[in-house]
Write an enzyme that holds these catalytic residues in place. Structure first.
Site, PDB file in Angstrom:
ATOM      1  N   ASP A  61       0.867  -1.173   0.000  1.00 49.40           N
ATOM      2  CA  ASP A  61       0.000   0.000   0.000  1.00 49.40           C
ATOM      3  C   ASP A  61       0.910   1.233   0.000  1.00 49.40           C
ATOM      4  OD1 ASP A  61      -2.429   1.540   0.319  1.00 49.40           O
ATOM      5  OD2 ASP A  61      -1.790   1.908   2.376  1.00 49.40           O
ATOM      6  N   SER A  62       0.314   2.396  -0.203  1.00 46.94           N
ATOM      7  CA  SER A  62       1.077   3.634  -0.134  1.00 46.94           C
ATOM      8  C   SER A  62       1.575   3.906   1.284  1.00 46.94           C
ATOM      9  CB  SER A  62       0.200   4.796  -0.590  1.00 46.94           C
ATOM     10  OG  SER A  62      -1.005   4.806   0.156  1.00 46.94           O
ATOM     11  N   TYR A  80      -0.659   8.373  -2.401  1.00 43.59           N
ATOM     12  CA  TYR A  80      -0.737   8.067  -3.830  1.00 43.59           C
ATOM     13  C   TYR A  80      -1.978   8.733  -4.444  1.00 43.59           C
ATOM     14  CZ  TYR A  80       2.703   4.171  -3.633  1.00 43.59           C
ATOM     15  OH  TYR A  80       3.831   3.401  -3.504  1.00 43.59           O
ATOM     16  N   GLY A  81      -2.970   8.997  -3.603  1.00 45.34           N
ATOM     17  CA  GLY A  81      -4.281   9.451  -4.089  1.00 45.34           C
ATOM     18  C   GLY A  81      -4.255  10.734  -4.889  1.00 45.34           C
ATOM     19  N   CYS A 121      -3.737  -1.036  -2.006  1.00 46.53           N
ATOM     20  CA  CYS A 121      -4.061   0.375  -2.217  1.00 46.53           C
ATOM     21  C   CYS A 121      -5.076   0.509  -3.360  1.00 46.53           C
ATOM     22  CB  CYS A 121      -2.767   1.106  -2.567  1.00 46.53           C
ATOM     23  SG  CYS A 121      -3.001   2.854  -2.887  1.00 46.53           S
ATOM     24  N   ASN A 122      -6.187   1.181  -3.092  1.00 44.68           N
ATOM     25  CA  ASN A 122      -7.207   1.370  -4.131  1.00 44.68           C
ATOM     26  C   ASN A 122      -6.659   2.191  -5.292  1.00 44.68           C
ATOM     27  OD1 ASN A 122     -10.344   0.708  -3.186  1.00 44.68           O
ATOM     28  ND2 ASN A 122      -8.873   0.831  -1.527  1.00 44.68           N
ATOM     29  N   THR A 123      -5.892   3.238  -4.970  1.00 44.10           N
ATOM     30  CA  THR A 123      -5.365   4.105  -6.026  1.00 44.10           C
ATOM     31  C   THR A 123      -4.416   3.308  -6.924  1.00 44.10           C
ATOM     32  OG1 THR A 123      -5.487   5.922  -4.433  1.00 44.10           O
ATOM     33  CG2 THR A 123      -4.262   6.321  -6.459  1.00 44.10           C
ATOM     34  N   GLU A 143      -6.296   8.409  10.014  1.00 50.91           N
ATOM     35  CA  GLU A 143      -4.947   8.281  10.591  1.00 50.91           C
ATOM     36  C   GLU A 143      -4.850   8.994  11.933  1.00 50.91           C
ATOM     37  OE1 GLU A 143      -1.650   8.754   8.002  1.00 50.91           O
ATOM     38  OE2 GLU A 143      -2.485   7.352   6.548  1.00 50.91           O
ATOM     39  N   CYS A 198     -11.424   2.908  -0.565  1.00 46.43           N
ATOM     40  CA  CYS A 198     -10.130   3.417  -0.095  1.00 46.43           C
ATOM     41  C   CYS A 198      -9.753   2.624   1.144  1.00 46.43           C
ATOM     42  CB  CYS A 198     -10.232   4.905   0.238  1.00 46.43           C
ATOM     43  SG  CYS A 198      -8.747   5.588   1.004  1.00 46.43           S
ATOM     44  N   THR A 199      -8.450   2.357   1.267  1.00 54.98           N
ATOM     45  CA  THR A 199      -7.966   1.546   2.386  1.00 54.98           C
ATOM     46  C   THR A 199      -8.412   2.057   3.759  1.00 54.98           C
ATOM     47  OG1 THR A 199      -5.964   2.895   2.225  1.00 54.98           O
ATOM     48  CG2 THR A 199      -5.881   0.659   1.292  1.00 54.98           C
ATOM     49  N   HIS A 200      -8.512   3.393   3.885  1.00 53.37           N
ATOM     50  CA  HIS A 200      -8.765   3.969   5.211  1.00 53.37           C
ATOM     51  C   HIS A 200     -10.231   3.965   5.626  1.00 53.37           C
ATOM     52  CE1 HIS A 200      -4.751   5.366   4.406  1.00 53.37           C
ATOM     53  NE2 HIS A 200      -4.665   6.014   5.558  1.00 53.37           N
TER      54      HIS A 200
HETATM   55  N1  DGL Z   1      -4.083   3.782   0.205  1.00 51.57           N
HETATM   56  C1  DGL Z   1      -4.737   4.821  -0.552  1.00 51.57           C
HETATM   57  C2  DGL Z   1      -5.954   4.236  -1.272  1.00 51.57           C
HETATM   58  O1  DGL Z   1      -6.521   3.244  -0.890  1.00 51.57           O
HETATM   59  C3  DGL Z   1      -5.161   5.974   0.344  1.00 51.57           C
HETATM   60  C4  DGL Z   1      -4.007   6.830   0.828  1.00 51.57           C
HETATM   61  C5  DGL Z   1      -3.238   7.494  -0.301  1.00 51.57           C
HETATM   62  O2  DGL Z   1      -3.762   8.440  -0.941  1.00 51.57           O
HETATM   63  O3  DGL Z   1      -2.141   7.065  -0.581  1.00 51.57           O
HETATM   64  O4  DGL Z   1      -6.346   4.759  -2.292  1.00 51.57           O
END
Ligand code: DGL
Length: 272
Positions: A10-11, A42-43, A73-75, A152, A184-186
């Site tokens: 993940d990012s 990464y978003g 990571c979704n992005t 976070e 999104c992961t969060h």
């Molecule tokens: N992990 C990213 C996602 O799921 C969220 C955090 C980021 O922007 O890197 O898209």
């Protein structure tokens, strides 16, 4: 017999929500997690940059002989998955397809909402994946970038989180979606708040949960599952100092984080 690990990246810390689900579904599996904490988020970055980072991390994990790669990571899933699938010889699982599949299954009205980072929403990857499965579905999307720092910070059930959720989600409520993908992961950390704001008639789809089930199905199909009697070990690598990752990660993982190692990678995923 030696068993290979599942690689996950993940990012940063967010992908631990996906790891948590994998640990739940497959407690016997060893995992190697990479959080790109030096280059998060990464978003907000371009698809080209995220694809390059994803390639470097994939090479790093492949060198550690993993049997399957999870792009938590979704992005990164939204923009880099085709490249990773084309270039790697092991199964690669992203979070978009499993979440989209579940959404297409559970929707009654065909009106599906998707929330994610700006990069994920801009890519339209969820919309394309849902429409491939159900061409009649109407997909409404909304970027919710502030949910990442809120999660976070641990601000998941206070007034700031509520007001942010109400502001972001109003459009989707007005559009009467009956299903909402947490893309999104969060966002699983804000699930209770998002559910309250959307109301009881909206089904939330957690891409992390669906991804863990997909990983289990692929490993079972390829006869790569460790016997259920085994107990998995978990290693963590990050690209910046581990302190922040450890603090926030323990909250994401419910205090179960093990040793975290810092590495920096070159273009070939080699530690420099
Ligand atoms: N992990 C990213 C996602 O799921 C969220 C955090 C980021 O922007 O890197 O898209």
């Amino acid at each position: 017999m030696t068993w290979k690990s599942i690689g996950i990246f993940d990012s940063g810390v967010g992908g631990l929500t996906v790891l948590r689900e994998i640990m739940q579904v497959l407690p016997q599996e060893d995992t190697l997690y990479f959080g790109d904490t030096a280059r998060v988020p990464y978003g907000s970055k371009s698809p080209e940059t995220v694809t390059r980072y994803a390639g470097e991390i994939a090479s790093f994990l492949i060198k550690r002989d993993i049997k399957l790669l999870v792009v938590a990571c979704n992005t990164a899933s939204a923009v880099a998955l085709p490249t990773l699938k084309r270039t790697l010889s092991i199964p690669v699982v992203g979070v978009i397809e499993p979440g989209a599949r579940r959404a297409a299954q559970v929707t009654r009205s065909g009106r599906i909402g998707v929330i994610g980072t700006s990069g994920t929403i801009r890519s339209s990857a969820y919309t394309r994946a849902i429409k491939r499965l159900n061409p009649d579905a109407e997909v409404l999307t909304r970027a919710c970038p502030l949910f990442v720092p809120l999660a976070e910070e641990g601000w998941t059930d206070n007034q700031v989180a509520r007001l942010t959720a109400e502001t972001y989600l109003q459009e989707l409520k007005d559009a009467a979606v009956d299903t909402l993908v947490l893309g999104c992961t969060h966002y699983p950390l804000l699930k209770t708040m998002i559910a309250e704001v959307m109301g009881p008639d909206v089904t939330l789809v957690d891409s992390a949960e669906e991804t863990a089930l997909t990983v289990a199905a692929i490993l079972a199909d390829k006869k790569l599952l460790r016997p259920p009697s085994e107990k998995g070990n978990h290693s963590y690598y990050v690209s910046d100092i581990p302190a922040g990752f450890v603090r926030v990660g323990n909250r994401f993982l419910g205090g179960k984080l093990g040793d975290v190692f810092q590495v920096s990678l070159d273009e070939e995923g080699v530690i420099v």
